[in-house]
Design a protein around this motif. Structure first.
Motif, short mmCIF file in Angstrom:
data_model
loop_
_atom_site.label_atom_id
_atom_site.label_comp_id
_atom_site.label_asym_id
_atom_site.label_seq_id
_atom_site.Cartn_x
_atom_site.Cartn_y
_atom_site.Cartn_z
N ARG A 153 -51.18 -0.77 -5.93
CA ARG A 153 -51.41 0.26 -7.08
C ARG A 153 -50.34 0.82 -7.53
O ARG A 153 -50.13 1.37 -8.48
CB ARG A 153 -52.37 1.23 -6.37
N VAL A 154 -49.06 0.78 -6.39
CA VAL A 154 -47.99 1.38 -6.84
C VAL A 154 -47.33 0.65 -7.79
O VAL A 154 -47.00 -0.69 -7.62
CB VAL A 154 -46.99 1.56 -5.67
N ARG A 155 -46.69 1.14 -9.05
CA ARG A 155 -46.38 0.40 -10.10
C ARG A 155 -44.92 0.09 -10.15
O ARG A 155 -43.89 0.98 -9.72
CB ARG A 155 -46.83 0.85 -11.30
N GLY A 156 -44.24 -1.02 -10.85
CA GLY A 156 -42.81 -1.17 -11.15
C GLY A 156 -42.02 -0.89 -10.12
O GLY A 156 -42.31 -1.17 -9.23
N PRO A 157 -41.12 0.03 -10.71
CA PRO A 157 -39.75 0.00 -9.65
C PRO A 157 -40.27 0.76 -8.23
O PRO A 157 -39.59 0.48 -7.13
CB PRO A 157 -38.86 1.17 -10.19
N TYR A 158 -41.26 1.58 -8.16
CA TYR A 158 -41.81 2.10 -7.04
C TYR A 158 -42.41 1.16 -6.12
O TYR A 158 -42.12 1.36 -4.80
CB TYR A 158 -42.79 3.17 -7.14
N PHE A 159 -43.18 0.31 -6.64
CA PHE A 159 -43.45 -1.12 -5.70
C PHE A 159 -42.29 -1.71 -5.25
O PHE A 159 -42.48 -1.83 -4.08
CB PHE A 159 -44.15 -2.05 -6.68
N VAL A 160 -41.25 -1.99 -6.00
CA VAL A 160 -40.02 -2.52 -5.52
C VAL A 160 -39.64 -1.88 -4.04
O VAL A 160 -39.27 -2.29 -3.13
CB VAL A 160 -38.99 -2.63 -6.53
N ILE A 161 -39.26 -0.57 -4.08
CA ILE A 161 -38.66 0.04 -3.06
C ILE A 161 -39.86 0.26 -1.95
O ILE A 161 -39.27 0.27 -0.62
CB ILE A 161 -38.02 1.77 -3.42
N LEU A 162 -40.87 0.25 -2.33
CA LEU A 162 -41.94 0.51 -1.14
C LEU A 162 -42.05 -0.76 -0.34
O LEU A 162 -42.02 -0.81 0.82
CB LEU A 162 -43.37 0.73 -1.98
N THR A 163 -41.82 -2.10 -1.02
CA THR A 163 -42.05 -3.35 -0.35
C THR A 163 -40.51 -2.99 0.82
O THR A 163 -40.83 -3.71 1.93
CB THR A 163 -41.74 -4.54 -1.28
N PHE A 164 -39.49 -2.83 0.52
CA PHE A 164 -38.41 -2.82 1.23
C PHE A 164 -38.87 -1.87 2.42
O PHE A 164 -38.59 -2.18 3.42
CB PHE A 164 -37.06 -2.32 0.59
N GLY A 165 -39.06 -0.69 2.19
CA GLY A 165 -39.57 0.38 3.11
C GLY A 165 -40.73 -0.30 3.97
O GLY A 165 -40.48 0.11 5.32
N LEU A 166 -41.69 -1.06 3.65
CA LEU A 166 -42.74 -1.55 4.41
C LEU A 166 -42.10 -2.51 5.45
O LEU A 166 -42.37 -2.32 6.27
CB LEU A 166 -43.68 -2.17 3.42
N ALA A 167 -41.15 -3.27 4.97
CA ALA A 167 -40.61 -4.22 5.71
C ALA A 167 -39.80 -3.77 6.94
O ALA A 167 -39.86 -4.02 8.03
CB ALA A 167 -39.74 -5.28 4.99
N GLU A 168 -39.15 -2.51 6.67
CA GLU A 168 -38.37 -1.97 7.39
C GLU A 168 -39.24 -1.24 8.41
O GLU A 168 -39.08 -1.29 9.62
CB GLU A 168 -37.31 -0.75 6.86
N PHE A 169 -40.28 -0.70 7.90
CA PHE A 169 -41.20 0.03 8.86
C PHE A 169 -41.73 -0.84 10.03
O PHE A 169 -41.73 -0.91 11.17
CB PHE A 169 -42.23 0.49 7.94
N ALA A 170 -42.24 -2.02 9.34
CA ALA A 170 -42.58 -3.17 10.28
C ALA A 170 -41.59 -3.59 11.29
O ALA A 170 -42.16 -3.73 12.54
CB ALA A 170 -43.15 -4.25 9.46
#
Lengths: 309, 295, 238
Positions: free
Chosen positions: A105-122
Motif C-alpha cells: 500500500r506504501v507508494r513509490g519512494p516510501y515503498f523503496v526505503i520500507l523494503t530496505f528497513g524490512l530486510a534489516e528488521f528481519a
C-alpha cells in the motif's frame, strides 16, 4: 505470434549455453563461478518481476534469500535437503504474501526505503533469535556436492528467466506494466491492482528463497548478518539496473558483467569492487536508466529508423 | 525497576532524542526543499564520527572543535554532490516523483561508495576513543561530559536553525520552497541558491552531529544506515518541513528507544528502531508528504 | 441504466457534492455542466470507484457500484477518461489500447477483445499507433484517453473534458467521434464539458451542478432557458 522473439530467446539461450559449457572446462573453479552467476541471475530475474515490471523497486530482496537459508538450516536433518530448500522457497513466498498487503500500500519512494528497513528488521530479529538460542552461526556438514548444486542453480536461473519471459506475455505481465506506468489508470481500466501486486511480490520471493538455501548449502554454514547482508540487495538492484530491468535480457547481461567484474576485483580489492558498483548504479540511473539492454534497443532503433524518424 | 524511574534514564533519552532531532533536521531540509531522499544521510554522520576520531587521535583536538571541521567536510561533500550531480537533475523537466525515486537509487549508490571508500582508507574494524569522559554530577544524575556537550550543542543548534528559518530572509525562502515548490519560482525566489544552501547545510548538520555521536558510540564505515532510518522516522512523525515538530519527534524516538532497551535488552535496539520505522510507514503509506488524492 | 441516488461527498468538512440524484437512460448522451469546482469530476470519480461517496449510492442496472473497487466497476462495464490525462507514457499507443482490451468489462465476445485496429481508427489514432504515448500532443493524448476507455468494452463511457484546450476544428472532430462511438458501439455516454456549445449540441439530457448541488436537469434547450442556470452559470461565464 512467433514462438519466441529475439529478446526472449537471447537470455534463455545464453543461460542454457553457459550452463552447458562451464562443466566442460573441467574445473571446480568454473563450476563455482557458474553457481554464483546463476544465483545472481535467478535473484535479479525475480527482482524484475515486482520491481521492473510493476515498478515497485525493492531494496530489500535479500530478505527472501535470508529466509530461505534460515529455513534450510532450521529444517536441516529433520527433512531431506531438497525438501528443506523447497520449504525455504515456500517460506519466503509466504512471508511476501503476509507482509505484502500492508507494505504494497506504501507508494513509490516510501515503498523503496520500507523494503530496505524490512530486510534489516528481519536480519536483527533472526540475529536476536539465534542469540537467544545460544547459536552463533550454524554449520552444515554433508550437503550435496558442488556439481549437483551447480545444476540446481542453473535450473533456477533458467526458471527465473523463463518466468519473466512468460509473465510478460500473460495478462499478469500486461497488468503489472500498467501498474508501473500509472497505478490509478490501471485500476480504472480494470486491472486488479492489489491482487496483481501481491501475486507478483510473492512470486518474486519464491526463487530467492530457493537461491538463499543453495547459498547456505554451498558455503556450509549460516550466519544471519551474512545471509541477510544488505549488500546482496544492493547488488541485485545494480545488476538489474545496469543490465536493464524492462525484460528478461537485462538481469542476464547485468549478472554476467558484474560477476566478471567481481572475479577480477573481489578477492583482492573487495572495497574497490563495491565502489565501482556504487558508481555504476549512479551512472546508469543518471545516464542510461534502461540499462545495457536499453542501449542496444536504442542503437537498433536508430539503425532501423529512416533518417529523421 | 528503580532505574526506570530514575532521572538517569530520562536524561539519557533526552540526549539521544536531541541528537536524533539534529540528524533529522538535515534530512528534512534536503527532502523538504528538493524532494531528494538522501539515504546516504547516515554516512555523513559516519564521516563526522571519523573526523572527530582522527583529529582527536592524531592532534588531540577536542570534539567540540572537531565537530566544526566535520561540519565543513560534510558540507563540502554536499556542495560537490549538489553541483556535480543533482543541480542538473532538479533543473530538468522531470516530474517530481521521478526525481524522488531516482534520487533514492543515486544516494544508495553514493552511500555504498562512501562506505567503501572509508573502509578502504581506514579498514572496516570498529574504533572508539575516550574524550570528554569526565563524569558530571547534576543532583542524583551523573553524565559524561561528552553527552552533556552533545545535548547542549544539539538543542542550541536546532533552536538556532528554527529561529533562522523563521526570521531570516534566506530562512523564509527555504520554508517557502518546502511548502510551495512551484510557487516559489514564480514569486522570484532564487531556487538554485536556496537549494544549494539547504543541501550543504543539511549535509553539514549530519557531519557535525556525527562527531558528537562518535564520541560515545562505536565508529565503523557501516555505522550510518540506522541513523538514516532514525531520521526518516523523525520526519514522518514530526511532519515534513515542520522542523520544530521534528525535534519533538526526535525526543519521542529517544524515549521509545531508551526505555524500550531498558525494559528488554540492548540487543533489541535495532529491532526496535526498524520496527518503529516499519510501523510508521505502514500506518502512513503516503509517506512523508500527505498528498491530497486528486482523481 | 445508471442511477445516481442522493450522492454526497465531503472532503474534511468541505462539501463537494450534496444530494445529487439522476438517471442516465440507456444509449443516451448525458451531459454534466457546472463551473469549476462544481463537483463534476468528483462525481465521475465516485461512479468509477476511484472515490467512495460520503452518502448515497450508484447503481448500474441491478448492480450496486458503490463500494466496489475501480477494477470491479470497470469489469461491470463502466469506463472513464481523466481530465488531466494519464496515459501509460512508456507504452506505445497500440500497447495502451491492447492493455485495456485485456482487462475491462467481463462479458465481451472474443472478437471485441482483438479490436485494437477498429478502436484506433474510430479515435483517429491509427496514424500514431507505434508512437510512445508520452510523445503525443495533448489533443492526441485526450483521444488516447477515449481509445483506452473504449477498449475496456464499456456499456457506459464517461468522458471528462475531452475537448478542453482543443482548437474549434478539433472540437468538431471530437463531437463527430462521440456520436460515432454511440452509433457504432451502442455505448451510453456521460460527458463533462466546459465547451458549452459542444455539450448542448451533443447531449440528449443535461444536469447542471452548482457548488455540488443539482440546480437543473432536462433536455438541453429547456435547461439553457432555466433562470437558475442562467444566473448561476451562464450569466457568470458568458
Amino acid at each position: 505470434m512467433r514462438l519466441l522473439t529475439t529478446r526472449e530467446a537471447v537470455p534463455l539461450l545464453l543461460v542454457a549455453a553457459i550452463a552447458a559449457v562451464l562443466p566442460l572446462l573441467g574445473s571446480d573453479y568454473y563450476l563455482g563461478v557458474g553457481f554464483i552467476l546463476f544465483g545472481w541471475i535467478a535473484l535479479a530475474q525475480s527482482w524484475t518481476v515486482v520491481s521492473g515490471l510493476a515498478g515497485y523497486i525493492s531494496l530489500g530482496h535479500v530478505v527472501f534469500a535470508g529466509i530461505g537459508g534460515y529455513v534450510l538450516v532450521l529444517t536441516w536433518g529433520a527433512v531431506p535437503v531438497w525438501a528443506g530448500a523447497l520449504l525455504g522457497a515456500l517460506a519466503a513466498g509466504l512471508f511476501a504474501l503476509l507482509v505484502g498487503l500492508p507494505v504494497l500500500r506504501v507508494r513509490g519512494p516510501y515503498f523503496v526505503i520500507l523494503t530496505f528497513g524490512l530486510a534489516e528488521f528481519a536480519k536483527y530479529v533472526v540475529i536476536n533469535i539465534e542469540n537467544a538460542l545460544g547459536r552463533f552461526g550454524r554449520l552444515i556438514l554433508g550437503g550435496p556436492p558442488l556439481e549437483t548444486l551447480y545444476w540446481a542453480m542453473a535450473a533456477l536461473a533458467l526458471a527465473g528467466t523463463l518466468a519473466v519471459v512468460a509473465i510478460r506475455r500473460l495478462r499478469l505481465g500486461a497488468g503489472l506494466v500498467a501498474i508501473r506506468e500509472d497505478e490509478l489508470a490501471a485500476d480504472t481500466i480494470g486491472v486488479p491492482t492489489v491482487r496483481f501486486k501481491l501475486f507478483a511480490f510473492a512470486l518474486s520471493a519464491l526463487l530467492p528463497g530457493f537461491v538463499g538455501a543453495l547459498f547456505v548449502l554451498r558455503t556450509g554454514y549460516f550466519e544471519p548478518a551474512q545471509a541477510f547482508d544488505p549488500v546482496i540487495s544492493f547488488t541485485i538492484v545494480t545488476m538489474a539496473i545496469v543490465g536493464g530491468s524492462a525484460d528478461a535480457r537485462g538481469p542476464v547481461f547485468g549478472a554476467l558483467f558484474l560477476v566478471a567484474l567481481s572475479e577480477l576485483l573481489w578477492s583482492n580489492f573487495p572495497q574497490v569492487y563495491m565502489i565501482v558498483l556504487g558508481a555504476l548504479l549512479v551512472g546508469f540511473v543518471l545516464f542510461a536508466p534502461n540499462g545495457v539492454a536499453g542501449l542496444f534497443e536504442r542503437r537498433r532503433a536508430a539503425a532501423a529508423a529512416p533518417a529523421g524518424g | 525497576m528503580e532505574i526506570l524511574l530514575s532521572g538517569q534514564l530520562l536524561v539519557a533519552a533526552l540526549i539521544i532524542g536531541s541528537i536524533y532531532g539534529l540528524v533529522a533536521l538535515g534530512l528534512n531540509l534536503i527532502y523538504g526543499t528538493m524532494r531528494l531522499l538522501n539515504i546516504a544521510h547516515g554516512d555523513l554522520v559516519m564521516i563526522g564520527a571519523y573526523t572527530g576520531y582522527w583529529l582527536f587521535t592524531l592532534a588531540a583536538v577536542s570534539p567540540v572543535l572537531a565537530m566544526l571541521a566535520a561540519g565543513a567536510l560534510a558540507g563540502l561533500t554536499g556542495a560537490a554532490l549538489y553541483f556535480g550531480l543533482f543541480r542538473r537533475q532538479l533543473a530538468g523537466s522531470q516530474p517530481i516523483e521521478r526525481i524522488e525515486a531516482n534520487s533514492l537509487l543515486i544516494f544508495f549508490g553514493i552511500s555504498i561508495v562512501i562506505q567503501n571508500l572509508t573502509a578502504l582508507a581506514f579498514t572496516a574494524s570498529p574504533r572508539t576513543y575516550q574524550a570528554l569522559d569526565t563524569l558530571v554530577r547534576i543532583g542524583e544524575v551523573s553524565i559524561a561530559q561528552s553527552r552533556l556537550v552533545a545535548l547542549a550543542v544539539c538543542l542550541g543548534l536546532s533552536a538556532a536553525i528554527v529561529l533562522f528559518l523563521r526570521f531570516s530572509a534566506l530562512g523564509l525562502s527555504i520554508r517557502a520552497l518546502i511548502q510551495h515548490r512551484t510557487a516559489s519560482r514564480i514569486v522570484g525566489i532564487d531556487v538554485d541558491r536556496v537549494q544549494a544552501f539547504s543541501f550543504v547545510l543539511g549535509f553539514a548538520l549530519a557531519g557535525l552531529a556525527g562527531t558528537l555521536i562518535g564520541v560515545t558510540e562505536q565508529i565503523s564505515p557501516f555505522m550510518g544506515f540506522p541513523f538514516t532510518i532514525v531520521a526518516f522516522v523523525v520526519i514522518i512523525l514530526g511532519g515534513l518541513g515542520n522542523l520544530a515538530g521534528g525535534i519533538a519527534a526526535g525526543m519521542v524516538l529517544g524515549l521509545i528507544e531508551t526505555y524500550g532497551v531498558a525494559l528488554t535488552s540492548a540487543n533489541l535496539r535495532s529491532v526496535l528502531i526498524y520496527g518503529v520505522f516499519i510501523l510508521v510507514l505502514v500506518l502512513r503509506p503516503e509517506g512523508l508528504l500527505q498528498r491530497r488524492r486528486l482523481t | 441504466m445508471l442511477r445516481v441516488e442522493r450522492v454526497g461527498k465531503s472532503f474534511g468538512g468541505v462539501r463537494a457534492l450534496q444530494d445529487v440524484s439522476f438517471t442516465v437512460p440507456e444509449s443516451s448522451i448525458f451531459g454534466i455542466m457546472g463551473a469549476n469546482g462544481a463537483g463534476k469530476t468528483t462525481l465521475f470519480a465516485i461512479i468509477a470507484g476511484n472515490l467512495a461517496p460520503s452518502s448515497g449510492s450508484v447503481r448500474l442496472g441491478d448492480l450496486r457500484l458503490t463500494g466496489l473497487p475501480p477494477h470491479r466497476v470497470a469489469a461491470a462495464g463502466v469506463a472513464r477518461t481523466f481530465q488531466i490525462v494519464r496515459p501509460f507514457r512508456g507504452l506505445s499507443v497500440q500497447e495502451n489500447v491492447e492493455t485495456a482490451l485485456r482487462f475491462g468489462a467481463r462479458d465481451r465476445p472474443a472478437a471485441a477483445m482483438a479490436d485494437a485496429a477498429g478502436i484506433l481508427d474510430l479515435t483517429g489514432l491509427d496514424g500514431v499507433a507505434g508512437r510512445p504515448a508520452g510523445a503525443l500532443t495533448l489533443a492526441q493524448q485526450k483521444r488516447l484517453e477515449v481509445a483506452r476507455a473504449l477498449a475496456t468494452g464499456p456499456r457506459l463511457l464517461m468522458l471528462d473534458e475531452v475537448m478542453a484546450g482543443l482548437t474549434p476544428a478539433e472540437v468538431q472532430d471530437t463531437i463527430a467521434m462521440v456520436r460515432r462511438i454511440r452509433a457504432d458501439r451502442g455505448v451510453t455516454v456521460m460527458i463533462i464539458e466546459h465547451v458549452m456549445g459542444a455539450l448542448m449540441a451533443l447531449s440528449d439530457h443535461v444536469v447542471v451542478l452548482d457548488h455540488g448541488e443539482t440546480i437543473a436537469a432536462g433536455p438541453p434547450a429547456q435547461v439553457a432557458d432555466d433562470p437558475a442556470v442562467r444566473s448561476a452559470y451562464l450569466g457568470r461565464r458568458h
